[in-house]
Write an enzyme that holds these catalytic residues in place. Structure first.
Site, PDB file in Angstrom:
ATOM      1  N   HIS A 283      -5.506   7.741  -0.117  1.00 37.41           N
ATOM      2  CA  HIS A 283      -5.146   7.885   1.133  1.00 37.41           C
ATOM      3  C   HIS A 283      -5.436   7.870   2.298  1.00 37.41           C
ATOM      4  CE1 HIS A 283      -5.127  12.433  -1.258  1.00 37.41           C
ATOM      5  NE2 HIS A 283      -3.626  12.570  -0.961  1.00 37.41           N
TER       6      HIS A 283
ATOM      7  N   ASP B  10      -0.956   7.990   0.821  1.00 36.34           N
ATOM      8  CA  ASP B  10      -0.346   9.563   0.985  1.00 36.34           C
ATOM      9  C   ASP B  10      -0.551   9.514   2.150  1.00 36.34           C
ATOM     10  OD1 ASP B  10       0.861   9.505  -0.991  1.00 36.34           O
ATOM     11  OD2 ASP B  10       1.009  11.131  -1.920  1.00 36.34           O
TER      12      ASP B  10
END
Length: 731
Positions: free
Chosen positions: A251, A99
């Site tokens: 991430h 993300d």
């Protein structure tokens, strides 16, 4: 500089009656340039989540409206058909999701590890990062990874309206189209978690997203790498139990992700050894690809968007560098002015200081006058009170208002009137020079008045045989209005403090037209006053330097001049000053490579004048643009403190200049307002002058409207304030 003009016939009206008014190109271009810079700055702020960003996060809410099958279902939620269903990843399949990227530092390293271990993943990218780093998104697609939407600005969508949600999605898709030529049907809401975390505020958003054709992808395994718990902990958190399939949250942006990269390099081979496959989402679900190619107008709109974002980043980067240069230049100039002006004051005020033998011989005072009926009598009478022997020559340059008759009717001794057809100020001064009797020539404007000691103070430096010209101390006489007060600050701080500095550096750029003196032989050696530029006083001063003469400043030779009283008059005057200064710099550019006495001016004076009077003021608006941006979009407090710091430095310089000139400090009350309003006008004028020069425009003299209000200090103030006609510059 004086404000005079050659007369020109009236402009021919357009066919059919009154002339059409068009915005001159020299005005239009500065406006367009300013708008373009502001637009680029706003675009950068938007892409960097400084504008329109919403960082609120919705607290947990009830789950009454969320179907049980969603809460108990898998991490892939499909509401596209109007019916809510959920999907799970098959056993021994892992879908790694990353993300908040792409990140220029960590995304390439993540991609390198995935490529090393022949693994695929899904990157949920934001529009802001995609717009800034499009090459990384293209690399993701080229290497077989899937890309999903994570909104443009990363807001919590449960706070947003449907129109804002549509905007976030469309902008995210626009960035994807420009970066990699694709559209994606995968979507992950910001701040999402597991499916069982859906609540009554996030579920309506998920339903609405489905109507737009998107699969909502959350996760069921969180590596918690954002907490940086250590490599082993990240691997443990990312490992599913009992061989089950999972969508793993990781991430590749948002901070230091070195633990994530290290964990990946261990996690991938370990899980592959256990029989796990690392697939794209659609590969794991055995579904059609979520990515489709974009062609035609949509593709070109995306490419245009990426181009504009890249341009805004590049331009803003240049602006930041220019801002740093301007800031350093401005502060350096202030420090230099304070040090050298103080040194100048100490030198000329020390006990026993003399330029040389006292100068007592008579001098010739030249007063070029064009339609100065309102002012000429005050000017001549102030000269008659002079403590130094003088002759006064008023050169009437084709006036139509009876200026010459007024002087002749005064019947004063040692005052002569020379008439000529209108030919401009340089020609008038040369005509006066030809009629002058004495070896020292004082020049002034027809709207200026001298104090009794002005001429005597002005000519004393000629006791030094090396001095060829002397600059006097020009004062604003009509300083009671706001515009007048601003110009008063500018004259005391910007002009006279500068002249002290330039005197010490021996590179004085300008003898003011309102009060200056020349050695006749020096004037004749440089060919007298030239009409090659619109700044004849700057032109002749630079010529003096190049001929080897010294040019100095006489602080006590005060002259009181009438400054423009309206914005239009001020604009006209400063526009001509700026343009004329550029012409003079260009005319004398060869001084940079000259040797001998003129070399100092070429190596020091010309670069200083170019930097401080032309280049730095042109870039100085960047300070105000960034100030406004910082006040509106933050950090507001730091921005205001920085501006107050700069203002404090300017106030110190201004107060010191006022102290040196023995001026009252009360006028400095308007300094903050001058910095906000007056300075902006000067910026635009200078920019307009630049554009006129670069486009080959021509600028003519203009006549400012005079009121005749300026008297020597303590003298009577005329009551008549009728204005004469105004001639505007024509490009």
């Amino acid at each position: 500089m004086a404000s005079r003009t050659r007369r020109h016939g009236p402009a021919a009206p357009a066919r059919g009656g009154s002339p059409r008014r068009r915005l001159p190109m020299r005005l239009l271009l500065p406006m367009l340039l300013l708008v373009a810079l502001v637009a680029m700055l706003m675009l950068r702020g938007y892409v960097h989540s400084e504008i329109l960003a919403d960082h609120r996060i919705q607290p947990e809410a009830a789950t009454d409206k969320v179907p049980e099958k969603i809460l108990d279902g898998g991490p892939v939620i499909d509401t596209r058909s109007g019916r809510a269903t959920s999907l799970k990843v098959p056993n021994h399949h892992l879908v790694l999701t990353f993300d908040d990227g792409p990140d220029p530092t960590w995304t390439p390293k993540v991609l390198d590890v995935l490529k090393k271990h022949h693994a695929h993943a899904v990157f949920f990218v934001t529009g802001t990062m995609t717009s800034r780093y499009p090459d990384l998104v293209k690399r993701m697609v080229d290497e077989g990874h899937e890309v999903g939407l994570h909104t443009f600005n990363h807001p919590d969508l449960s706070y947003q309206s449907k129109s804002r949600i549509d905007w976030e999605l469309s902008q995210n898709q626009l960035a994807l189209a420009g970066a990699a030529g694709i559209r994606s049907s995968l979507f992950r809401p910001p701040y999402s978690s597991f499916a069982d975390a859906m609540d009554d505020k996030s579920w309506p958003v998920t339903e609405y997203i489905g109507t737009k054709g998107y699969l909502t992808v959350v996760n069921n395994t969180d590596s918690e790498d954002w907490q940086k718990p250590g490599v082993d902990k990240i691997i443990k958190n990312a490992t599913p139990r009992g061989g089950k399939g999972a969508i793993v949250l990781m991430h590749d942006s948002g901070g230091d992700r070195h633990q994530t990269v290290q964990a990946l390099d261990k996690f991938l081979p370990e899980m592959q050894h256990k029989g796990y496959e690392f697939d794209n989402l659609t590969e794991a679900l055995d579904a059609p690809s979520a990515l489709t190619k974009v062609t035609g107008a949509d593709l070109w709109k995306g490419k245009a968007w990426i181009f504009l974002v890249q341009a805004s980043d590049d331009i803003t980067g240049v602006m930041v560098v220019a801002l740093a240069v301007v800031g350093a230049t401005v502060i350096g100039r202030f420090v230099l002015m304070l040090l050298l002006s103080g040194a100048h004051a100490r030198r000329v005020r020390r006990k026993g200081f003399r330029w040389g033998p006292p100068v007592t011989e008579p001098v010739s005072v030249l007063v070029p006058a064009y339609n100065e009926a309102k002012c000429i009598e005050n000017t001549v009478r102030s000269l008659m009170a002079s403590e130094h022997p003088i002759e006064v020559i008023v050169i009437d340059d084709g006036s139509s208002d009876g200026t010459a008759r007024i002087v002749e009717a005064m019947g004063l001794p040692n005052v002569r009137v020379v008439r000529q057809l209108n030919a401009g100020k340089p020609a008038a001064l040369n005509r006066g020079l030809a009629n002058a009797r004495y070896d020292i020539i004082v020049m002034m404007d027809g709207d200026t008045v001298f104090e009794p000691a002005t001429v005597r103070e002005l000519v004393q430096p000629f006791g030094d045989p090396k001095v060829g010209a002397v600059a006097g101390n020009a004062k604003v006489g009509n300083r009671d209005s706001l515009i007048g007060a601003w110009q008063h600050i500018e004259y005391v701080m910007g002009f006279n403090l500068d002249r002290r500095m330039y005197d010490i550096l021996r590179c004085m750029p300008t003898i003011p037209g309102a009060v200056g003196a020349f050695r006749r032989s020096a004037l004749e050696r440089v060919g007298g006053m030239s009409d090659d530029t619109l700044a004849e006083d700057t032109d002749v001063t630079m010529a003096m330097h190049r001929d080897g003469w010294r040019v100095v400043y006489a602080e006590n030779a005060r002259a009181w001049t009438e400054a423009p009283e309206t914005v239009q008059q001020l604009w006209s005057q400063r526009y001509r000053w700026s343009y004329g200064t550029m012409q003079a710099i260009w005319k004398h550019r060869k001084a940079i490579v000259e040797r001998g006495p003129s070399g100092r001016f070429g190596r020091v004076g010309l670069p200083f004048v170019s930097l401080f009077m032309v280049v730095a003021p042109l870039l100085a608006p960047l300070i105000d643009i960034f100030l406004l941006y910082g006040v509106v979009f933050g950090p507001t407090q730091k921005t205001i403190l920085a501006w107050l710091g700069v203002l404090a430095i300017q106030a110190v310089c201004a107060a010191y200049a006022f102290r040196l000139d023995r001026e009252r400090m009360t006028h400095l009350i308007s300094l903050p307002l001058q910095q906000i309003l007056y300075r902006q006008l000067m910026y635009v004028v200078l920019l307009q002058s630049w554009i006129t020069a670069l486009t080959g425009g021509r600028l003519r003299w203009q006549k400012l409207r005079r009121t005749g209000v300026v008297e020597t200090p303590g003298g009577p103030v005329p009551t008549q304030r009728t204005r004469s006609s105004d001639r505007r510059p024509v490009a």
